[in-house]
Enzyme design. Structure first.
Site, short mmCIF file in Angstrom:
data_model
loop_
_atom_site.label_atom_id
_atom_site.label_comp_id
_atom_site.label_asym_id
_atom_site.label_seq_id
_atom_site.Cartn_x
_atom_site.Cartn_y
_atom_site.Cartn_z
N HIS A 98 4.58 4.01 12.02
CA HIS A 98 3.52 4.85 12.61
C HIS A 98 4.05 5.82 13.68
CE1 HIS A 98 -0.17 2.27 11.29
NE2 HIS A 98 0.83 2.15 10.44
N GLU A 139 4.92 -5.73 3.95
CA GLU A 139 4.74 -5.02 5.23
C GLU A 139 5.97 -5.24 6.11
OE1 GLU A 139 2.45 -3.05 6.27
OE2 GLU A 139 0.59 -3.48 5.19
N GLU A 145 -5.18 1.14 2.76
CA GLU A 145 -4.91 0.07 3.71
C GLU A 145 -4.98 0.59 5.13
OE1 GLU A 145 -2.81 -2.82 6.25
OE2 GLU A 145 -2.30 -0.73 5.94
N GLU A 146 -4.47 1.80 5.34
CA GLU A 146 -4.31 2.31 6.71
C GLU A 146 -5.63 2.78 7.32
OE1 GLU A 146 -1.86 1.84 8.43
OE2 GLU A 146 0.01 1.96 7.32
N ASP A 182 6.68 1.64 6.57
CA ASP A 182 5.29 1.15 6.40
C ASP A 182 4.56 2.00 5.38
OD1 ASP A 182 2.89 -0.12 6.67
OD2 ASP A 182 2.42 0.72 8.62
N HIS A 219 0.83 -1.19 0.00
CA HIS A 219 0.00 0.00 0.00
C HIS A 219 0.87 1.25 0.00
CE1 HIS A 219 0.67 0.87 4.35
NE2 HIS A 219 0.72 -0.43 4.48
N ASP A 256 -0.55 4.27 0.71
CA ASP A 256 -1.08 5.25 1.66
C ASP A 256 -0.34 5.12 3.00
OD1 ASP A 256 -2.40 2.73 2.07
OD2 ASP A 256 -3.94 3.73 3.25
ZN LIG Z 1 1.39 -1.16 6.33
#
Ligand SMILES: [Zn+2]
Length: 385
Positions: free
Chosen positions: A358, A170, A141-142, A105, A72, A74
């Site tokens: 994150h 991931e 995805e997030e 990520d 992903h 995003d």
């Molecule tokens: Zn991810």
């Protein structure tokens, strides 16, 4: 000249693709892959109440097997940008470390499998020796993950695309690149326990029925251990996350009490058996005296596991050859898009080290990007021989 994964990751980080925005990330991949000979499709999915989301599917080669790399573009928001030592969307490289939201990520992971594919194709005459390489990339995805991988997989299946194996990039490693492959995920299920009583004055308890007593009793029973784990999984756990009575009055016995919980469950359960088990525990604890119900939320996060076999062996061997580490097959952590992909083909997750995902100052050492690119390339070489 080998492809430069740090440069690709930096360019992707500079696209402000906080879900649902794309910030040009997919167009960048589209151009890069088209130049290398991939057939690239862009598909926008919509659903009421959600933002439309752009997705990308690219394939080179027409033969099977089709090895898919998924990911992903995003990212989660940067939070307070002033707290970052490097601006979160600048893609700075300082002291041989790449900084930015998505560095691990998972724009870094995408950059590595794109670079690996470019290098592999350049070394094998422009296309895979006997099969196909595909990329399945979503911008959703997030967040709610409604207009992303789940629909992209359906779209591809309707076109007759067949996937044989998938690597999801991931950040799977815990401490160091090569320590962990994710080969499954626990399922997730949300529910709310509702206990009904009778409202009344605290000074006249005989005229009321306090639901808090029943709630406490049922909570105690429901959070007992669910199992002691399985061959591939840690024990399941049920955690109460919020107790909600919302009563601002000091002398009022409330009429209702609620408690929300989330269960992470392993392959000893299905959603249905779990609902029965938890419901039975509550019923036993209620002893016919507590009036209660359990409201279950729909879940698309079922448990799954990719069992050890030739595909996990191939990936583990490639990782060991490049990094010198024997990765462990793990099923810990939260859910990912692998929960959707597993319905189409066996899927493994292997990417960067997840420690800064994150968080403020998310970053990836350039050396890790180079090593991960080498791992992906080794996987392609082994897969297509
Ligand atoms: Zn991810």
């Amino acid at each position: 000249m080998p492809a430069d994964p740090a440069a690709i990751a930096r360019d992707l980080i500079r696209c402000r693709s906080v879900t649902p925005d794309d910030g040009g990330a997919l167009s960048y991949l589209h151009d890069t892959l088209a130049k290398a000979g991939f057939t690239v499709h862009r598909i926008t999915f919509t659903a009421p109440g959600t933002a439309p989301i752009d997705n990308l599917y690219a394939r080179i080669g027409t033969a099977q097997p089709n090895l898919v790399f998924a990911g992903h573009t995003d990212v989660v928001p940067a939070g307070d940008e002033a707290k970052w030592s490097h601006a979160p969307f600048a893609g700075d490289i300082a002291g041989d470390v790449l900084y930015g939201r998505g560095a691990v990520d998972m724009k870094g992971g995408i950059a590595c499998f794109v670079a690996a594919a470019l290098d592999y194709l350049a070394a094998s005459g422009g296309k895979p020796d006997n099969g196909s390489i595909s990329l399945l990339i979503t911008g959703d995805e997030e967040s709610v993950a409604v207009n992303g991988t789940i629909k992209l997989l359906q779209w591809a299946a309707e076109r007759g695309e067949k996937f044989d194996h998938c690597i999801l990039g991931e950040p799977s490693n815990v401490n160091v690149l090569g320590d962990t492959i994710k080969a499954g995920r626990r399922g997730s299920l949300n529910g709310t326990l509702v206990v009904t009583g009778k409202q009344g004055h605290v000074a006249y308890p005989d005229r009321a029925d306090n639901p808090v007593r029943g709630l406490v009793k049922l909570i105690a029973a429901m959070q007992a251990p669910l199992d002691d784990g399985s061959a591939q999984f840690d024990p399941s756990n049920l955690e109460f996350t919020s107790i909600d009575i919302g009563n601002p009055t000091v002398n009022l016995i409330p009429g209702e009490a609620r408690a929300r919980f989330n269960i992470r469950f392993n392959d000893r359960h299905t959603q249905e058996t779990l609902k029965r088990l938890v419901g039975q525990r509550a019923q036993d604890a209620a002893e016919g005296r507590v009036r209660f119900s359990i409201e279950w939320e729909p879940s698309n996060a079922d448990v799954f596991v990719t069992k050890p076999g030739p595909f996990t062996d191939l990936a583990a061997t490639a990782i060991a050859e490049v990094t010198g580490r024997q990765p462990k097959l793990s099923t810990t952590g939260g859910t990912s898009d692998a929960r959707f992909i597993k319905d189409y083909c066996p899927v493994l997750e292997f990417g960067l080290v997840g420690q800064t995902m994150h968080s403020t100052d998310e970053c990836a050492p350039v050396a890790d990007l180079v090593t991960l690119t080498a791992v992906y390339r080794r996987i392609m070489e082994k897969y297509f021989t």
